[in-house]
Design a protein around this motif. Sequence first.
Motif, PDB file in Angstrom:
ATOM      1  N   ILE A  10       0.870  -1.178   0.000  1.00 47.64           N
ATOM      2  CA  ILE A  10       0.000   0.000   0.000  1.00 47.64           C
ATOM      3  C   ILE A  10       0.910   1.233   0.000  1.00 47.64           C
ATOM      4  O   ILE A  10       1.788   1.358   0.865  1.00 47.64           O
ATOM      5  CB  ILE A  10      -0.929   0.026   1.225  1.00 47.64           C
ATOM      6  N   PHE A  11       0.713   2.111  -0.959  1.00 49.94           N
ATOM      7  CA  PHE A  11       1.580   3.277  -1.089  1.00 49.94           C
ATOM      8  C   PHE A  11       0.804   4.584  -0.988  1.00 49.94           C
ATOM      9  O   PHE A  11      -0.238   4.745  -1.631  1.00 49.94           O
ATOM     10  CB  PHE A  11       2.282   3.281  -2.457  1.00 49.94           C
ATOM     11  N   ASP A  12       1.345   5.505  -0.212  1.00 46.85           N
ATOM     12  CA  ASP A  12       1.013   6.906  -0.404  1.00 46.85           C
ATOM     13  C   ASP A  12       1.608   7.300  -1.759  1.00 46.85           C
ATOM     14  O   ASP A  12       2.473   6.595  -2.292  1.00 46.85           O
ATOM     15  CB  ASP A  12       1.620   7.726   0.736  1.00 46.85           C
ATOM     16  N   VAL A  13       1.199   8.412  -2.315  1.00 51.39           N
ATOM     17  CA  VAL A  13       1.710   8.828  -3.628  1.00 51.39           C
ATOM     18  C   VAL A  13       2.644  10.025  -3.503  1.00 51.39           C
ATOM     19  O   VAL A  13       3.846   9.922  -3.737  1.00 51.39           O
ATOM     20  CB  VAL A  13       0.545   9.155  -4.598  1.00 51.39           C
ATOM     21  N   ASP A  14       2.107  11.174  -3.133  1.00 51.17           N
ATOM     22  CA  ASP A  14       2.866  12.419  -3.118  1.00 51.17           C
ATOM     23  C   ASP A  14       3.955  12.381  -2.048  1.00 51.17           C
ATOM     24  O   ASP A  14       3.671  12.218  -0.865  1.00 51.17           O
ATOM     25  CB  ASP A  14       1.912  13.586  -2.843  1.00 51.17           C
ATOM     26  N   GLY A  15       5.215  12.493  -2.467  1.00 50.63           N
ATOM     27  CA  GLY A  15       6.325  12.441  -1.519  1.00 50.63           C
ATOM     28  C   GLY A  15       6.789  11.034  -1.208  1.00 50.63           C
ATOM     29  O   GLY A  15       7.785  10.857  -0.508  1.00 50.63           O
ATOM     30  N   THR A  16       6.083  10.035  -1.734  1.00 44.04           N
ATOM     31  CA  THR A  16       6.439   8.625  -1.509  1.00 44.04           C
ATOM     32  C   THR A  16       6.845   7.950  -2.810  1.00 44.04           C
ATOM     33  O   THR A  16       7.879   7.296  -2.893  1.00 44.04           O
ATOM     34  CB  THR A  16       5.261   7.868  -0.868  1.00 44.04           C
ATOM     35  N   LEU A  17       6.010   8.131  -3.834  1.00 44.93           N
ATOM     36  CA  LEU A  17       6.318   7.601  -5.166  1.00 44.93           C
ATOM     37  C   LEU A  17       6.730   8.709  -6.134  1.00 44.93           C
ATOM     38  O   LEU A  17       7.255   8.426  -7.206  1.00 44.93           O
ATOM     39  CB  LEU A  17       5.110   6.858  -5.741  1.00 44.93           C
ATOM     40  N   THR A  18       6.452   9.946  -5.750  1.00 42.82           N
ATOM     41  CA  THR A  18       6.766  11.094  -6.609  1.00 42.82           C
ATOM     42  C   THR A  18       7.357  12.217  -5.777  1.00 42.82           C
ATOM     43  O   THR A  18       7.147  12.273  -4.559  1.00 42.82           O
ATOM     44  CB  THR A  18       5.490  11.636  -7.296  1.00 42.82           C
ATOM     45  N   PRO A  19       8.071  13.144  -6.406  1.00 40.74           N
ATOM     46  CA  PRO A  19       8.403  14.392  -5.711  1.00 40.74           C
ATOM     47  C   PRO A  19       7.104  15.114  -5.353  1.00 40.74           C
ATOM     48  O   PRO A  19       6.064  14.895  -5.997  1.00 40.74           O
ATOM     49  CB  PRO A  19       9.220  15.181  -6.742  1.00 40.74           C
ATOM     50  N   GLY A  46      -4.023  11.492  -0.547  1.00 36.33           N
ATOM     51  CA  GLY A  46      -4.901  12.569  -0.108  1.00 36.33           C
ATOM     52  C   GLY A  46      -5.426  13.391  -1.267  1.00 36.33           C
ATOM     53  O   GLY A  46      -6.402  14.134  -1.120  1.00 36.33           O
ATOM     54  N   SER A  47      -4.786  13.282  -2.420  1.00 36.22           N
ATOM     55  CA  SER A  47      -5.182  14.066  -3.594  1.00 36.22           C
ATOM     56  C   SER A  47      -6.459  13.524  -4.228  1.00 36.22           C
ATOM     57  O   SER A  47      -6.883  12.406  -3.935  1.00 36.22           O
ATOM     58  CB  SER A  47      -4.062  14.051  -4.633  1.00 36.22           C
ATOM     59  N   ASP A  48      -7.044  14.305  -5.108  1.00 37.08           N
ATOM     60  CA  ASP A  48      -8.194  13.829  -5.866  1.00 37.08           C
ATOM     61  C   ASP A  48      -7.708  13.050  -7.088  1.00 37.08           C
ATOM     62  O   ASP A  48      -6.506  12.948  -7.344  1.00 37.08           O
ATOM     63  CB  ASP A  48      -9.123  14.985  -6.248  1.00 37.08           C
ATOM     64  N   ILE A  49      -8.651  12.542  -7.862  1.00 37.60           N
ATOM     65  CA  ILE A  49      -8.288  11.646  -8.964  1.00 37.60           C
ATOM     66  C   ILE A  49      -7.510  12.372 -10.061  1.00 37.60           C
ATOM     67  O   ILE A  49      -6.568  11.812 -10.646  1.00 37.60           O
ATOM     68  CB  ILE A  49      -9.552  10.958  -9.553  1.00 37.60           C
ATOM     69  N   ASP A  50      -7.873  13.616 -10.348  1.00 35.24           N
ATOM     70  CA  ASP A  50      -7.194  14.346 -11.418  1.00 35.24           C
ATOM     71  C   ASP A  50      -5.728  14.614 -11.078  1.00 35.24           C
ATOM     72  O   ASP A  50      -4.843  14.437 -11.924  1.00 35.24           O
ATOM     73  CB  ASP A  50      -7.917  15.664 -11.706  1.00 35.24           C
ATOM     74  N   LYS A  51      -5.469  15.035  -9.846  1.00 32.92           N
ATOM     75  CA  LYS A  51      -4.092  15.308  -9.436  1.00 32.92           C
ATOM     76  C   LYS A  51      -3.275  14.011  -9.390  1.00 32.92           C
ATOM     77  O   LYS A  51      -2.090  14.002  -9.722  1.00 32.92           O
ATOM     78  CB  LYS A  51      -4.066  16.000  -8.072  1.00 32.92           C
ATOM     79  N   THR A  52      -3.921  12.932  -8.981  1.00 37.36           N
ATOM     80  CA  THR A  52      -3.221  11.648  -8.927  1.00 37.36           C
ATOM     81  C   THR A  52      -2.818  11.194 -10.318  1.00 37.36           C
ATOM     82  O   THR A  52      -1.690  10.714 -10.530  1.00 37.36           O
ATOM     83  CB  THR A  52      -4.114  10.578  -8.258  1.00 37.36           C
ATOM     84  N   ARG A  53      -3.703  11.364 -11.279  1.00 41.64           N
ATOM     85  CA  ARG A  53      -3.387  10.974 -12.651  1.00 41.64           C
ATOM     86  C   ARG A  53      -2.301  11.867 -13.258  1.00 41.64           C
ATOM     87  O   ARG A  53      -1.588  11.438 -14.170  1.00 41.64           O
ATOM     88  CB  ARG A  53      -4.652  11.017 -13.518  1.00 41.64           C
ATOM     89  N   GLU A  54      -2.172  13.102 -12.780  1.00 38.85           N
ATOM     90  CA  GLU A  54      -1.095  13.974 -13.243  1.00 38.85           C
ATOM     91  C   GLU A  54       0.262  13.468 -12.771  1.00 38.85           C
ATOM     92  O   GLU A  54       1.282  13.667 -13.435  1.00 38.85           O
ATOM     93  CB  GLU A  54      -1.301  15.397 -12.716  1.00 38.85           C
ATOM     94  N   GLN A  55       0.281  12.809 -11.621  1.00 40.90           N
ATOM     95  CA  GLN A  55       1.546  12.404 -11.008  1.00 40.90           C
ATOM     96  C   GLN A  55       1.951  10.971 -11.332  1.00 40.90           C
ATOM     97  O   GLN A  55       3.142  10.662 -11.388  1.00 40.90           O
ATOM     98  CB  GLN A  55       1.459  12.575  -9.481  1.00 40.90           C
TER      99      GLN A  55
END
Length: 249
Positions: A10-19, A46-55
């Motif tokens: 299970i991964f967080d995204v922002d700061g974990t898988l991406t800058p 914590g981000s919404d779907i659009d921001k997640t797809r950007e990253q």
Amino acid sequence: MVVRMNKVYIFDVDGTLTPSRLPMTQDFSIFFSLWSMDNTFYLVTGSDIDKTREQVPWYIFDRAQAVFTCCGNEMWIGKEQQYRKEFKPPQDLIDFLWDKVNNSMCPIRIGNHIEDRETMLNFSVVGRDCSQEQREEYYEWDKTSNERKNIARGIKYGWPDLDAVIGGEISIDIYKKGDDKSQTLSRISILESEKDKHTESEFIFIGDGIENKGNDYSLAKLMDGIKNCKWYQTSGYQQTQKILEKLNG
């Protein structure tokens, strides 16, 4: 009967898988794309779907068993939304947040301070429209001023049915108490148990917002008391890669 053990990441995204608030780097995306071919994983952000797809590149996004956005208040499998929890913030909370923006000692205020994601609020004094340089400047300023910690404390005191936690480098995530990332573990457990009754899962969570009691903390805290659950604090995607290499080595 022999029960097999399956690792579920299970991964967080922002700061974990991406800058922070930037797309996954090319080097890490190559590593993670190869890694994801042989491993089971979920994304919880914590981000919404659009921001997640950007990253997150689409080919990695689609390999996830499910993607939980807005701190677990939305769940996606591929392009299909599986559920959505609504949250309507009270007006006096909005007034409180604007007061914090207007009276902050922070010298930078750009715009997009209160982002209503309809399942949670994301609040930032500096504003989500800030540049990467301004984001980093606020992050350093907040380390010494503790502005976000103090605002979050005020929200929890004034609205006992809500929770407020630090999210990323510049913001605070606000939602109904209990509607945080910890809610995803039971859903992930159910999804995994439905696949193969002869397999037992070991759940491994990696996030950058655990030790500072950010928005990853609730999930890690829940895992502490559950068998076959582990969590790892990361300082960024480069350390995440080292953790995965060690776990899969």
